[in-house]
Write an enzyme that holds these catalytic residues in place. Structure first.
Site, PDB file in Angstrom:
ATOM      1  N   LEU A  39       0.748  -1.185  -0.341  1.00 23.21           N
ATOM      2  CA  LEU A  39       0.337   0.144   0.270  1.00 23.21           C
ATOM      3  C   LEU A  39       1.168   1.102   0.426  1.00 23.21           C
ATOM      4  O   LEU A  39       1.649   1.323   0.715  1.00 23.21           O
ATOM      5  CB  LEU A  39      -0.940  -0.246   0.940  1.00 23.21           C
ATOM      6  CG  LEU A  39      -1.641  -0.933   1.689  1.00 23.21           C
ATOM      7  CD1 LEU A  39      -2.792  -0.515   2.733  1.00 23.21           C
ATOM      8  CD2 LEU A  39      -2.941  -0.224   0.058  1.00 23.21           C
ATOM      9  N   ASP A  40       0.782   2.250  -0.664  1.00 21.04           N
ATOM     10  CA  ASP A  40       0.894   3.200  -0.436  1.00 21.04           C
ATOM     11  C   ASP A  40       0.724   4.003   0.418  1.00 21.04           C
ATOM     12  O   ASP A  40       0.523   3.832   0.993  1.00 21.04           O
ATOM     13  CB  ASP A  40       0.866   4.278  -2.287  1.00 21.04           C
ATOM     14  CG  ASP A  40       0.825   4.134  -3.342  1.00 21.04           C
ATOM     15  OD1 ASP A  40       2.364   3.365  -3.581  1.00 21.04           O
ATOM     16  OD2 ASP A  40       0.163   4.067  -4.562  1.00 21.04           O
ATOM     17  N   PRO A  41       1.881   5.259   0.463  1.00 23.18           N
ATOM     18  CA  PRO A  41       1.517   5.400   1.970  1.00 23.18           C
ATOM     19  C   PRO A  41       0.579   6.368   2.534  1.00 23.18           C
ATOM     20  O   PRO A  41      -0.059   6.486   3.378  1.00 23.18           O
ATOM     21  CB  PRO A  41       3.527   6.854   1.789  1.00 23.18           C
ATOM     22  CG  PRO A  41       4.000   5.840   1.375  1.00 23.18           C
ATOM     23  CD  PRO A  41       3.499   5.222  -0.158  1.00 23.18           C
ATOM     24  N   ALA A  43      -2.848   5.509   1.605  1.00 23.92           N
ATOM     25  CA  ALA A  43      -3.329   4.521   1.152  1.00 23.92           C
ATOM     26  C   ALA A  43      -3.170   3.659   2.605  1.00 23.92           C
ATOM     27  O   ALA A  43      -2.687   3.674   4.017  1.00 23.92           O
ATOM     28  CB  ALA A  43      -3.600   3.321   0.711  1.00 23.92           C
TER      29      ALA A  43
END
Length: 196
Positions: free
Chosen positions: A36-38, A40
């Site tokens: 997950l991206d930061p 998200a």
């Protein structure tokens, strides 16, 4: 089996979240499934010690997200965390336009991978090349969208439920929406609800 279903908070990478949980629960080894991206939040399964071998069984499962997009901006990262450009004189799409474009997008079989992503080009993650200002051709990723539905629309924001295959970048879905609606938008918030 040792694992935890973490609700990852915003502003942490998946690696950072995994490391914190491993340390706090006193495990020697930890690994997560589905980065997950930061930006998200949401479901991040973390497996410990010998249980890390079970990660492979989740890798190819479909994922379900709640994504919020914001009209009136473009960004080099395709989300709110990048270098933003604001647009004030664009048309305001209506709810039916958004729903019609979502139906079109459901039939897509591939999307461009964001420049700021971990996908590798010439053996180097694309985000490293992008940060150095190196020009490169963005690659396409095969994807499948099983479900995409407009949950809420209150200009300048709208929220979408998306269930898609492994490798679907929600930021790229937003980029495609922007292109087809002919308006600027960025991913504003993202929450992963399910894996498989």
């Amino acid at each position: 089996m040792s694992f935890i279903l973490l609700d990852k908070p915003k502003n942490l990478t998946s690696f950072q979240a995994c490391s914190i949980v491993k340390r706090d629960l006193c495990f020697k080894k930890a690994g997560h499934s589905g980065t997950l991206d930061p930006l998200a939040t949401g479901l991040l399964p973390i497996f410990f010690d010998k249980s890390t071998k079970f990660i492979q069984f989740l890798m190819n499962k479909d994922k379900t997200y709640e994504a919020e997009f914001l009209f009136g901006y473009s960004s080099d990262t395709l989300d709110i965390t990048g270098n933003l450009t604001k647009f004030t004189d664009e048309k305001v799409p209506d709810k039916q336009e958004i729903q019609d474009i979502l139906e079109e997008i459901k039939n897509l079989k591939e999307l461009l991978v964001p420049s700021f992503s971990a996908k590798k080009v010439f053996g180097t993650p694309m985000y490293r090349l992008a940060r150095r200002g190196i020009n490169f051709r963005r690659v396409k990723q095969s994807i499948e969208i099983f479900e995409i539905e407009l949950l809420d629309f209150s200009y300048p924001k709208f929220k979408v439920l998306l269930r898609s295959s492994k490798g679907t970048y929600v930021r790229s879905v937003g980029e495609e929406l922007s292109s087809r609606l002919k308006v600027s938008l960025v991913l504003n918030n993202l929450r992963r609800k399910k894996i498989g």
